[in-house]
Design a protein around this motif. Sequence first.
Motif, PDB file in Angstrom:
ATOM      1  N   LEU A  14       0.117   6.790  -6.711  1.00 41.86           N
ATOM      2  CA  LEU A  14      -1.038   7.667  -6.894  1.00 41.86           C
ATOM      3  C   LEU A  14      -0.687   9.129  -6.630  1.00 41.86           C
ATOM      4  O   LEU A  14      -1.260  10.034  -7.259  1.00 41.86           O
ATOM      5  CB  LEU A  14      -2.183   7.223  -5.983  1.00 41.86           C
ATOM      6  N   ASN A  15       0.239   9.376  -5.710  1.00 40.13           N
ATOM      7  CA  ASN A  15       0.695  10.755  -5.493  1.00 40.13           C
ATOM      8  C   ASN A  15       1.354  11.309  -6.753  1.00 40.13           C
ATOM      9  O   ASN A  15       1.147  12.472  -7.127  1.00 40.13           O
ATOM     10  CB  ASN A  15       1.676  10.819  -4.318  1.00 40.13           C
ATOM     11  N   GLU A  16       2.133  10.463  -7.386  1.00 46.72           N
ATOM     12  CA  GLU A  16       2.773  10.877  -8.642  1.00 46.72           C
ATOM     13  C   GLU A  16       1.728  11.050  -9.749  1.00 46.72           C
ATOM     14  O   GLU A  16       1.841  11.957 -10.591  1.00 46.72           O
ATOM     15  CB  GLU A  16       3.823   9.853  -9.057  1.00 46.72           C
ATOM     16  N   SER A  17       0.703  10.194  -9.716  1.00 53.55           N
ATOM     17  CA  SER A  17      -0.326  10.291 -10.758  1.00 53.55           C
ATOM     18  C   SER A  17      -1.151  11.561 -10.614  1.00 53.55           C
ATOM     19  O   SER A  17      -1.672  12.081 -11.615  1.00 53.55           O
ATOM     20  CB  SER A  17      -1.228   9.060 -10.717  1.00 53.55           C
ATOM     21  N   ILE A  18      -1.293  12.095  -9.385  1.00 53.95           N
ATOM     22  CA  ILE A  18      -2.022  13.356  -9.199  1.00 53.95           C
ATOM     23  C   ILE A  18      -1.311  14.479  -9.937  1.00 53.95           C
ATOM     24  O   ILE A  18      -1.933  15.275 -10.667  1.00 53.95           O
ATOM     25  CB  ILE A  18      -2.159  13.686  -7.694  1.00 53.95           C
ATOM     26  N   LYS A  19       0.006  14.553  -9.754  1.00 46.84           N
ATOM     27  CA  LYS A  19       0.773  15.606 -10.435  1.00 46.84           C
ATOM     28  C   LYS A  19       0.703  15.438 -11.950  1.00 46.84           C
ATOM     29  O   LYS A  19       0.515  16.403 -12.701  1.00 46.84           O
ATOM     30  CB  LYS A  19       2.231  15.556  -9.967  1.00 46.84           C
ATOM     31  N   ILE A  20       0.815  14.183 -12.397  1.00 47.77           N
ATOM     32  CA  ILE A  20       0.770  13.927 -13.848  1.00 47.77           C
ATOM     33  C   ILE A  20      -0.585  14.308 -14.418  1.00 47.77           C
ATOM     34  O   ILE A  20      -0.682  14.959 -15.474  1.00 47.77           O
ATOM     35  CB  ILE A  20       1.079  12.438 -14.128  1.00 47.77           C
ATOM     36  N   SER A  21      -1.680  13.898 -13.724  1.00 42.70           N
ATOM     37  CA  SER A  21      -3.027  14.198 -14.232  1.00 42.70           C
ATOM     38  C   SER A  21      -3.281  15.701 -14.258  1.00 42.70           C
ATOM     39  O   SER A  21      -3.927  16.217 -15.187  1.00 42.70           O
ATOM     40  CB  SER A  21      -4.081  13.486 -13.388  1.00 42.70           C
ATOM     41  N   ALA A  59      -6.335   8.474  -4.769  1.00 41.11           N
ATOM     42  CA  ALA A  59      -5.193   8.807  -3.907  1.00 41.11           C
ATOM     43  C   ALA A  59      -5.626   8.976  -2.458  1.00 41.11           C
ATOM     44  O   ALA A  59      -4.962   8.506  -1.527  1.00 41.11           O
ATOM     45  CB  ALA A  59      -4.509  10.073  -4.415  1.00 41.11           C
ATOM     46  N   LEU A  60      -6.768   9.672  -2.251  1.00 37.66           N
ATOM     47  CA  LEU A  60      -7.273   9.867  -0.890  1.00 37.66           C
ATOM     48  C   LEU A  60      -7.625   8.533  -0.240  1.00 37.66           C
ATOM     49  O   LEU A  60      -7.268   8.274   0.924  1.00 37.66           O
ATOM     50  CB  LEU A  60      -8.504  10.779  -0.925  1.00 37.66           C
ATOM     51  N   GLU A  61      -8.308   7.680  -0.975  1.00 42.15           N
ATOM     52  CA  GLU A  61      -8.692   6.378  -0.432  1.00 42.15           C
ATOM     53  C   GLU A  61      -7.459   5.530  -0.114  1.00 42.15           C
ATOM     54  O   GLU A  61      -7.421   4.835   0.911  1.00 42.15           O
ATOM     55  CB  GLU A  61      -9.593   5.651  -1.426  1.00 42.15           C
ATOM     56  N   SER A  62      -6.456   5.578  -0.973  1.00 35.61           N
ATOM     57  CA  SER A  62      -5.261   4.772  -0.745  1.00 35.61           C
ATOM     58  C   SER A  62      -4.502   5.249   0.496  1.00 35.61           C
ATOM     59  O   SER A  62      -3.950   4.443   1.244  1.00 35.61           O
ATOM     60  CB  SER A  62      -4.344   4.820  -1.967  1.00 35.61           C
ATOM     61  N   LYS A  67       0.827  -1.207   0.000  1.00 39.82           N
ATOM     62  CA  LYS A  67       0.000   0.000   0.000  1.00 39.82           C
ATOM     63  C   LYS A  67       0.866   1.263   0.000  1.00 39.82           C
ATOM     64  O   LYS A  67       0.453   2.305  -0.534  1.00 39.82           O
ATOM     65  CB  LYS A  67      -0.949  -0.004   1.200  1.00 39.82           C
ATOM     66  N   SER A  68       2.032   1.188   0.601  1.00 39.58           N
ATOM     67  CA  SER A  68       2.952   2.330   0.550  1.00 39.58           C
ATOM     68  C   SER A  68       3.352   2.622  -0.889  1.00 39.58           C
ATOM     69  O   SER A  68       3.406   3.793  -1.309  1.00 39.58           O
ATOM     70  CB  SER A  68       4.195   2.039   1.396  1.00 39.58           C
ATOM     71  N   LYS A  69       3.610   1.576  -1.648  1.00 37.64           N
ATOM     72  CA  LYS A  69       3.949   1.748  -3.062  1.00 37.64           C
ATOM     73  C   LYS A  69       2.752   2.279  -3.851  1.00 37.64           C
ATOM     74  O   LYS A  69       2.913   3.099  -4.766  1.00 37.64           O
ATOM     75  CB  LYS A  69       4.415   0.415  -3.640  1.00 37.64           C
ATOM     76  N   ASP A 118      -8.801  14.477 -19.545  1.00 37.04           N
ATOM     77  CA  ASP A 118     -10.145  14.910 -19.189  1.00 37.04           C
ATOM     78  C   ASP A 118     -10.211  15.225 -17.699  1.00 37.04           C
ATOM     79  O   ASP A 118      -9.482  14.652 -16.885  1.00 37.04           O
ATOM     80  CB  ASP A 118     -11.138  13.798 -19.553  1.00 37.04           C
ATOM     81  N   TYR A 119     -11.108  16.130 -17.272  1.00 37.67           N
ATOM     82  CA  TYR A 119     -11.211  16.497 -15.851  1.00 37.67           C
ATOM     83  C   TYR A 119     -11.651  15.305 -14.996  1.00 37.67           C
ATOM     84  O   TYR A 119     -11.351  15.228 -13.813  1.00 37.67           O
ATOM     85  CB  TYR A 119     -12.163  17.681 -15.675  1.00 37.67           C
ATOM     86  N   MET A 120     -12.379  14.354 -15.593  1.00 39.65           N
ATOM     87  CA  MET A 120     -12.789  13.164 -14.836  1.00 39.65           C
ATOM     88  C   MET A 120     -11.589  12.338 -14.399  1.00 39.65           C
ATOM     89  O   MET A 120     -11.596  11.730 -13.331  1.00 39.65           O
ATOM     90  CB  MET A 120     -13.743  12.314 -15.678  1.00 39.65           C
ATOM     91  N   GLU A 121     -10.561  12.320 -15.222  1.00 33.91           N
ATOM     92  CA  GLU A 121      -9.347  11.602 -14.848  1.00 33.91           C
ATOM     93  C   GLU A 121      -8.707  12.240 -13.616  1.00 33.91           C
ATOM     94  O   GLU A 121      -8.179  11.555 -12.732  1.00 33.91           O
ATOM     95  CB  GLU A 121      -8.366  11.583 -16.021  1.00 33.91           C
ATOM     96  N   VAL A 122      -8.738  13.554 -13.569  1.00 35.98           N
ATOM     97  CA  VAL A 122      -8.192  14.261 -12.406  1.00 35.98           C
ATOM     98  C   VAL A 122      -8.999  13.931 -11.152  1.00 35.98           C
ATOM     99  O   VAL A 122      -8.451  13.641 -10.079  1.00 35.98           O
ATOM    100  CB  VAL A 122      -8.186  15.779 -12.661  1.00 35.98           C
ATOM    101  N   LEU A 123     -10.326  13.985 -11.285  1.00 34.57           N
ATOM    102  CA  LEU A 123     -11.192  13.688 -10.131  1.00 34.57           C
ATOM    103  C   LEU A 123     -10.988  12.268  -9.613  1.00 34.57           C
ATOM    104  O   LEU A 123     -10.868  12.034  -8.404  1.00 34.57           O
ATOM    105  CB  LEU A 123     -12.658  13.896 -10.527  1.00 34.57           C
ATOM    106  N   LEU A 124     -10.977  11.326 -10.533  1.00 38.42           N
ATOM    107  CA  LEU A 124     -10.823   9.928 -10.126  1.00 38.42           C
ATOM    108  C   LEU A 124      -9.445   9.678  -9.509  1.00 38.42           C
ATOM    109  O   LEU A 124      -9.319   8.912  -8.546  1.00 38.42           O
ATOM    110  CB  LEU A 124     -11.037   9.010 -11.334  1.00 38.42           C
ATOM    111  N   THR A 125      -8.424  10.332 -10.061  1.00 36.44           N
ATOM    112  CA  THR A 125      -7.076  10.155  -9.515  1.00 36.44           C
ATOM    113  C   THR A 125      -6.990  10.700  -8.093  1.00 36.44           C
ATOM    114  O   THR A 125      -6.407  10.080  -7.204  1.00 36.44           O
ATOM    115  CB  THR A 125      -6.045  10.866 -10.414  1.00 36.44           C
TER     116      THR A 125
END
Length: 478
Positions: A420-427, A448-451, A413-415, A437-444
Amino acid sequence: MKNNRKIRYAGLSCVLLCLIGCKTPSVVQKTENKTVPALYADTAADTINTGKIQWRSYFTDQNLVTLIETALQNNQELNITLQEIQIAQSEVRARKGEYLPFIGFNAGASLDKSGRYTSTGSGEATTEIMPGKETPDPLPNYGFGISASWEIDIWNKLHNAKKAALNRYLSSVEGKNFVVTNLIAEIANSYYELLALDNQLEIVNQNIDIQSNALRVVKIQKEAARVNELAVRRFEAQIFNTQSLQFEIRQEIYESENKINFLLGRFPQTIVRNGNSFNTMVPPAVHAGIPSQLLENRPDIKKAEMELIAAKLDIKVAKAKFYPSLGISAGIGYEAFNTKYLLTSPESLMYSVAGDLIAPLINRNAIKASYISANAKQIQAVYNYERTLVNAYIEVANQLSKIKNTAQSYDLKSKQVQALNESIKISNDLFSSARADYMEVLLTQKDALESKFELIETKQQQLSAFVTIYKALGGGWN
């Protein structure tokens, strides 16, 4: 010749009473099984046992240590248990006194008036105490003396009753130790739960900042006609949802603090803690030892064992009630109708000695019921002991498995959180350049929050496993 005949009759009576009294109903007793597996699953033989470590050495967080110390002084349930120990100790003292002689002092005065034309009255009228003086009418009586009674414990009935009470006292001591063990574990688990909630709240606050920044970007893009109003509303809804989660966690923090305050026996107040150390906490190494050590380490097993011993002694006590009981009573003192003769010896001296041999002959249903009930309770105690032993083994086995699995889960889960933290910046970068798309940002952001929440929960489960294994091994009371 007459004396020999009396002695012979007395002897025959004693034999008859013994034969009648010794007939007891047949019952089937049960013997406990103390056998446990040689090792825990997937563990090597190890004589080192974490359960023997003193709790101040096992828990190194000073704030937690302070909470535990306060609870051991003020917890109401623990203090109630301490009073139960006093009650059990008094029972031992009472049972011990039953097979010792009872000695008492008595003094009294009375006045009797018998009718003159009755056998008693006419006899008193003609009886002379001193020449020329009749017995006083009405007749007073004064006296004092010492009396003693003693049941000879020929069948060890009273002695076994005392031993049963002693084992119940020892059982209450082990019960107190079990309460201490559970109390320490409950406080430690609640403390780690509180730290986890603090970290979840911190993550929510950080996430609100991230989402607010994303909302500003979306509003700018809407003004540039790159997105529509729907995107703005979706980002606003996400922020509102996260903000509501913030208040839910605050409520959980408040209730968790009060749960600890209740265990500490005090009214609500802030729990001193350092939530920043939660993610860096490294659980201590655990040595489970061998399963047979549970018999000496676990207070609940020792408590069940003491109760079992007491139940076996209760059977002996109940069985002894079928046998004849021998009692001796004696008394000595002075008695006279006038106080000036009260200490006159030997005329006013009175004494008595008596012995009683009593055995139940007819209608022994109550004694039979007591004996059968004592045997049934002994069988219950056997099952309770075996159940406690199996439960202790399973608790340790479960926590050993949980420690291993939560450690692996936490690493994965740490990985996941890092990815997901990196994916937030990328999105966000892709969205800014109109390549996502903005939906990709929302879902990411949502993932990330859930993880992050799941990572904290896994850390809490990991710490909880180390607390629970310490309790399961019998740690905390010594």
